[in-house]
Enzyme design. Structure first.
Site, mmCIF file in Angstrom:
data_model
loop_
_atom_site.group_PDB
_atom_site.id
_atom_site.type_symbol
_atom_site.label_atom_id
_atom_site.label_comp_id
_atom_site.label_asym_id
_atom_site.label_seq_id
_atom_site.Cartn_x
_atom_site.Cartn_y
_atom_site.Cartn_z
ATOM 1 N N CYS A 111 7.566 31.510 28.493
ATOM 2 C CA CYS A 111 6.767 32.598 27.908
ATOM 3 C C CYS A 111 7.737 33.612 27.305
ATOM 4 C CB CYS A 111 5.830 33.217 28.946
ATOM 5 S SG CYS A 111 6.657 33.977 30.354
ATOM 6 N N ARG A 115 3.661 34.915 32.959
ATOM 7 C CA ARG A 115 2.990 33.623 32.784
ATOM 8 C C ARG A 115 3.811 32.424 33.221
ATOM 9 N NH1 ARG A 115 1.791 34.638 26.645
ATOM 10 N NH2 ARG A 115 3.764 35.738 26.963
ATOM 11 N N ASP A 172 -0.949 36.908 26.947
ATOM 12 C CA ASP A 172 0.023 37.799 27.586
ATOM 13 C C ASP A 172 -0.716 38.881 28.381
ATOM 14 O OD1 ASP A 172 1.937 39.686 28.144
ATOM 15 O OD2 ASP A 172 2.807 39.683 26.126
HETATM 16 P P1 4NP Z 1 5.311 37.176 30.093
HETATM 17 O O1 4NP Z 1 4.757 38.673 29.931
HETATM 18 O O2 4NP Z 1 5.802 36.758 28.733
HETATM 19 O O3 4NP Z 1 4.111 36.411 30.543
HETATM 20 O O4 4NP Z 1 6.413 37.247 31.127
HETATM 21 C C1 4NP Z 1 5.483 39.700 29.340
HETATM 22 C C2 4NP Z 1 6.426 40.368 30.062
HETATM 23 C C3 4NP Z 1 7.126 41.416 29.490
HETATM 24 C C4 4NP Z 1 6.882 41.780 28.181
HETATM 25 C C5 4NP Z 1 5.931 41.094 27.450
HETATM 26 C C6 4NP Z 1 5.250 40.053 28.037
HETATM 27 N N1 4NP Z 1 7.593 42.859 27.612
HETATM 28 O O5 4NP Z 1 7.315 43.190 26.439
HETATM 29 O O6 4NP Z 1 8.455 43.473 28.252
#
Ligand code: 4NP
Length: 156
Positions: A9, A15, A127
């Protein structure tokens, strides 16, 4: 030969660590530890070294999943050789992975998580980072469905 799966991800704190935990639960339940293994990584380096997001951890814990992985970034030089299945959670993850691929065969390893769902209705794992509780529950709902489909696909 052992099948290796990398879940990917953006941040590797919501995720994909959850996908790893859900999939490991299935692998254990089916006694397939000798034939299938998985890991997770992020396309970005924003959270390298961090534990999974606390909100994601507590939603996962309620379903019996312990999120233990520490965020790391995808390493194209190693990961495309090491893993047989490289699975993005949304279209951006898939595009970023396609950009990182160095060989034609690498492209064949890239999939989108929701391609393995049997329940209709979602074409990405959204997300959850900037949203509320519902988003985290939805992530787990989709992942439970997709992980089952993925394991069936791998088992053939
Ligand atoms: P992930 O979620 O991709 O599911 O781990 C996110 C975690 C952090 C960020 C965006 C999505 N961020 O912009 O910091």
């Amino acid at each position: 030969m052992k099948q290796r799966v990398l879940f990917v991800c953006l941040g590797n704190i919501c995720r994909s660590p959850s996908a790893e935990a859900v999939f490991n639960g299935l692998i254990k339940k089916e006694g397939l530890q000798e034939t299938v293994e998985c890991d997770s990584a992020g396309t970005s380096g924003y959270h390298v070294g961090d534990q999974a997001d606390q909100r994601m951890q507590s939603h996962a814990q309620k379903r019996g999943y312990n999120l233990t992985s520490i965020s790391r970034q995808v390493d194209p030089d190693i990961d495309f050789d090491k893993f047989d299945w490289i699975i993005g959670m949304d279209d951006n993850n898939v595009y970023d992975l396609q950009d990182m691929a160095q060989k034609t065969n690498d492209l064949h390893k890239i999939h989108k998580m929701t391609d393995f769902c049997s329940r209709a209705g979602h074409n990405s794992v959204p997300d959850p980072y900037y949203g509320g509780s519902d988003g985290f529950e939805l992530v787990l709902d989709i992942l439970e469905d997709a992980c089952e489909g993925l394991l069936n696909e791998i088992k053939g």
